[in-house]
Design a protein around this motif. Structure first.
Motif, PDB file in Angstrom:
ATOM      1  N   THR A 221       6.100   8.956   4.626  1.00  0.00           N
ATOM      2  CA  THR A 221       6.624   7.725   4.100  1.00  0.00           C
ATOM      3  C   THR A 221       5.533   7.232   3.131  1.00  0.00           C
ATOM      4  O   THR A 221       5.857   6.851   1.860  1.00  0.00           O
ATOM      5  CB  THR A 221       6.948   6.650   5.135  1.00  0.00           C
ATOM      6  OG1 THR A 221       7.854   7.033   5.766  1.00  0.00           O
ATOM      7  CG2 THR A 221       7.498   5.411   4.423  1.00  0.00           C
ATOM      8  N   HIS A 223       3.258   8.659   1.319  1.00  0.00           N
ATOM      9  CA  HIS A 223       3.261   9.761   0.205  1.00  0.00           C
ATOM     10  C   HIS A 223       4.282   9.424  -0.647  1.00  0.00           C
ATOM     11  O   HIS A 223       4.313   9.634  -2.105  1.00  0.00           O
ATOM     12  CB  HIS A 223       3.224  11.267   0.543  1.00  0.00           C
ATOM     13  CG  HIS A 223       1.774  11.665   1.321  1.00  0.00           C
ATOM     14  ND1 HIS A 223       1.863  12.716   2.160  1.00  0.00           N
ATOM     15  CD2 HIS A 223       0.597  10.886   1.411  1.00  0.00           C
ATOM     16  CE1 HIS A 223       0.656  12.847   2.689  1.00  0.00           C
ATOM     17  NE2 HIS A 223       0.005  11.764   2.223  1.00  0.00           N
ATOM     18  N   ARG A 224       5.490   9.293  -0.103  1.00  0.00           N
ATOM     19  CA  ARG A 224       6.853   9.122  -0.960  1.00  0.00           C
ATOM     20  C   ARG A 224       6.808   7.838  -1.506  1.00  0.00           C
ATOM     21  O   ARG A 224       7.103   7.763  -2.714  1.00  0.00           O
ATOM     22  CB  ARG A 224       8.122   9.268   0.010  1.00  0.00           C
ATOM     23  CG  ARG A 224       8.152  10.485   0.543  1.00  0.00           C
ATOM     24  CD  ARG A 224       8.606  11.487  -0.402  1.00  0.00           C
ATOM     25  NE  ARG A 224      10.120  11.006  -1.405  1.00  0.00           N
ATOM     26  CZ  ARG A 224      11.264  11.223  -0.797  1.00  0.00           C
ATOM     27  NH1 ARG A 224      11.413  11.998   0.415  1.00  0.00           N
ATOM     28  NH2 ARG A 224      12.337  11.053  -1.372  1.00  0.00           N
ATOM     29  N   LEU A 225       6.155   6.789  -0.967  1.00  0.00           N
ATOM     30  CA  LEU A 225       5.908   5.374  -1.511  1.00  0.00           C
ATOM     31  C   LEU A 225       4.986   5.274  -2.701  1.00  0.00           C
ATOM     32  O   LEU A 225       5.248   4.613  -3.780  1.00  0.00           O
ATOM     33  CB  LEU A 225       5.590   4.395  -0.436  1.00  0.00           C
ATOM     34  CG  LEU A 225       6.786   3.603   0.298  1.00  0.00           C
ATOM     35  CD1 LEU A 225       5.966   2.681   1.426  1.00  0.00           C
ATOM     36  CD2 LEU A 225       7.751   2.839  -0.755  1.00  0.00           C
ATOM     37  N   ASP A 227       4.450   7.385  -4.780  1.00  0.00           N
ATOM     38  CA  ASP A 227       5.276   7.957  -6.321  1.00  0.00           C
ATOM     39  C   ASP A 227       6.052   7.232  -6.820  1.00  0.00           C
ATOM     40  O   ASP A 227       6.876   7.399  -7.820  1.00  0.00           O
ATOM     41  CB  ASP A 227       5.559   9.485  -5.805  1.00  0.00           C
ATOM     42  CG  ASP A 227       4.661  10.517  -5.456  1.00  0.00           C
ATOM     43  OD1 ASP A 227       3.623  10.150  -5.961  1.00  0.00           O
ATOM     44  OD2 ASP A 227       5.279  11.236  -4.872  1.00  0.00           O
ATOM     45  N   GLN A 228       6.450   6.081  -6.028  1.00  0.00           N
ATOM     46  CA  GLN A 228       7.412   4.940  -6.454  1.00  0.00           C
ATOM     47  C   GLN A 228       6.941   4.110  -7.443  1.00  0.00           C
ATOM     48  O   GLN A 228       5.922   3.646  -7.197  1.00  0.00           O
ATOM     49  CB  GLN A 228       8.367   4.297  -5.317  1.00  0.00           C
ATOM     50  CG  GLN A 228       8.701   5.242  -4.289  1.00  0.00           C
ATOM     51  CD  GLN A 228      10.191   6.007  -4.930  1.00  0.00           C
ATOM     52  OE1 GLN A 228      10.775   5.509  -5.671  1.00  0.00           O
ATOM     53  NE2 GLN A 228       9.891   7.366  -4.648  1.00  0.00           N
ATOM     54  N   PRO A 229       7.789   3.726  -8.476  1.00  0.00           N
ATOM     55  CA  PRO A 229       7.475   2.797  -9.341  1.00  0.00           C
ATOM     56  C   PRO A 229       7.374   1.178  -8.553  1.00  0.00           C
ATOM     57  O   PRO A 229       8.053   1.088  -7.586  1.00  0.00           O
ATOM     58  CB  PRO A 229       8.778   2.743 -10.732  1.00  0.00           C
ATOM     59  CG  PRO A 229       9.862   3.306  -9.849  1.00  0.00           C
ATOM     60  CD  PRO A 229       9.171   4.186  -8.764  1.00  0.00           C
ATOM     61  N   GLY A 230       6.704   0.293  -9.399  1.00  0.00           N
ATOM     62  CA  GLY A 230       6.460  -0.863  -8.660  1.00  0.00           C
ATOM     63  C   GLY A 230       5.073  -1.173  -8.550  1.00  0.00           C
ATOM     64  O   GLY A 230       4.465  -0.297  -7.783  1.00  0.00           O
ATOM     65  N   SER A 233       4.262  -0.917  -4.518  1.00  0.00           N
ATOM     66  CA  SER A 233       4.438   0.415  -3.868  1.00  0.00           C
ATOM     67  C   SER A 233       3.161   1.095  -3.229  1.00  0.00           C
ATOM     68  O   SER A 233       2.869   1.418  -1.984  1.00  0.00           O
ATOM     69  CB  SER A 233       5.252   1.544  -4.636  1.00  0.00           C
ATOM     70  OG  SER A 233       6.571   1.085  -4.460  1.00  0.00           O
ATOM     71  N   THR A 236       1.417  -0.761  -0.476  1.00  0.00           N
ATOM     72  CA  THR A 236       2.306  -0.351   0.834  1.00  0.00           C
ATOM     73  C   THR A 236       1.991   0.870   1.442  1.00  0.00           C
ATOM     74  O   THR A 236       1.532   1.165   2.715  1.00  0.00           O
ATOM     75  CB  THR A 236       3.626  -0.715   0.657  1.00  0.00           C
ATOM     76  OG1 THR A 236       4.002  -1.905   0.127  1.00  0.00           O
ATOM     77  CG2 THR A 236       4.473  -0.288   2.069  1.00  0.00           C
ATOM     78  N   ALA A 237       1.786   1.971   0.505  1.00  0.00           N
ATOM     79  CA  ALA A 237       1.372   3.055   0.580  1.00  0.00           C
ATOM     80  C   ALA A 237       0.066   3.257   1.353  1.00  0.00           C
ATOM     81  O   ALA A 237      -0.238   3.843   2.462  1.00  0.00           O
ATOM     82  CB  ALA A 237       1.553   4.302  -0.419  1.00  0.00           C
TER      83      ALA A 237
END
Length: 285
Positions: A221, A223-225, A227-230, A233, A236-237
């Motif tokens: 989770t 690693h996925r976060l 790469d998210q915009p914002g 993120s 949180t990651a």
């Protein structure tokens, strides 16, 4: 012969340094006395006429190649830590094995660990290092040459332990001590401490324990976060990565506690068990 599976890593440098007893960077040539076995298909391009041996750094690069050739390969949980590290240690009273015996033990353990399949041309890069007295380290990259992730047996530790017992019998090594059975019983009876230690060890198990599964989901989770915009993120990651690190610390503490509850037996002289025909022939090269 006691097998131990270490936590997987991103690169082979730390496992190889530990196997050799040298800190990184690891330099210098490694002869066949140190590298006692490796992926069989390596012979076709391992050495040329000008170089008699590979350096430790070259062996590390060889183990790392599949990570570079297949940058998107990952475990079913999305984990890129592909370097598998198994070490086995002999009893203090055991004789020193020859290079051929270490090589045979390495190939048998590699097959039990699921990193060597006879006849598979696209298997794992792996090497076996005898860098310390009475110890063998098997280091492998679980990313296969075809880019797939090499699945290992669900009962990995049981298979390794069973194979270690067979190797002990075939090579006339000191067998692992078991508890004394009760009168009229042929099975060892574990103590209360040993039972609690088994529960803690199961929780701390890096291969199939529940905490390892939870930690893997948290890391995936994170690693996925990342790469998210914002703007939130990445923070949180990072927070999730810290949680995963704390979970790993808990696993380590549980493993330490389990070892204290059920410590290894004190060394004592034991007559080696002669090999049986089944053990000696079932795994002959």
């Amino acid at each position: 012969m006691i097998p131990r599976v270490n936590e997987r890593t991103h690169t082979p440098h730390d496992p190889l340094s530990e196997a050799l007893g040298r800190g990184a960077p690891i330099e210098g040539g490694l002869t066949e006395h140190a590298v006692v076995a490796y992926w069989p298909g390596l012979d076709s391009y391992l050495l040329d006429d000008e170089q008699a041996t590979w350096t430790a750094t070259q062996w590390a690069e060889h183990l790392e190649d599949p990570l570079l050739e297949h940058p998107f390969a990952a475990s079913p949980r999305g984990d890129r830590r592909a370097i598998f590290h198994l070490d086995v240690r002999l009893h203090a009273d055991d004789r020193d094995l020859s290079g051929a015996e270490w090589a045979e033990a390495a190939h048998r353990l590699a097959r039990a660990a699921g990193i060597e399949t006879p006849g598979d041309p696209n298997g794992c890069h792996w090497i076996a290092v005898h860098g310390k007295p009475g110890r063998l380290d098997v280091i492998a990259n679980l990313i296969r040459l075809d880019g797939a992730w090499q699945r290992q047996p669900a009962d990995l530790m049981r298979r390794l332990s069973d194979e270690a017992r067979l190797i002990e019998a075939a090579m006339r090594l000191t067998p692992v001590r078991t508890a004394s059975p009760q009168r009229g019983s042929t099975r060892p009876v574990p103590s209360v401490s040993a039972k609690f230690a088994a529960v803690l060890a199961q929780l701390a198990d890096e291969q199939g324990g529940p905490l390892a599964a939870v930690r893997g989901l948290i890391e995936h989770t994170a690693h996925r976060l990342a790469d998210q915009p914002g703007t939130a993120s990445p923070d949180t990651a990072h927070h999730l990565e810290l949680i995963a690190r704390r979970l790993y610390g808990i696993q380590h503490d549980l493993h330490t506690t389990a070892t204290r509850l059920n410590p290894p037996p004190r060394p004592h002289p034991v007559l080696p068990t002669p090999p049986t025909a089944t053990a000696a022939t079932r795994h002959s090269p």
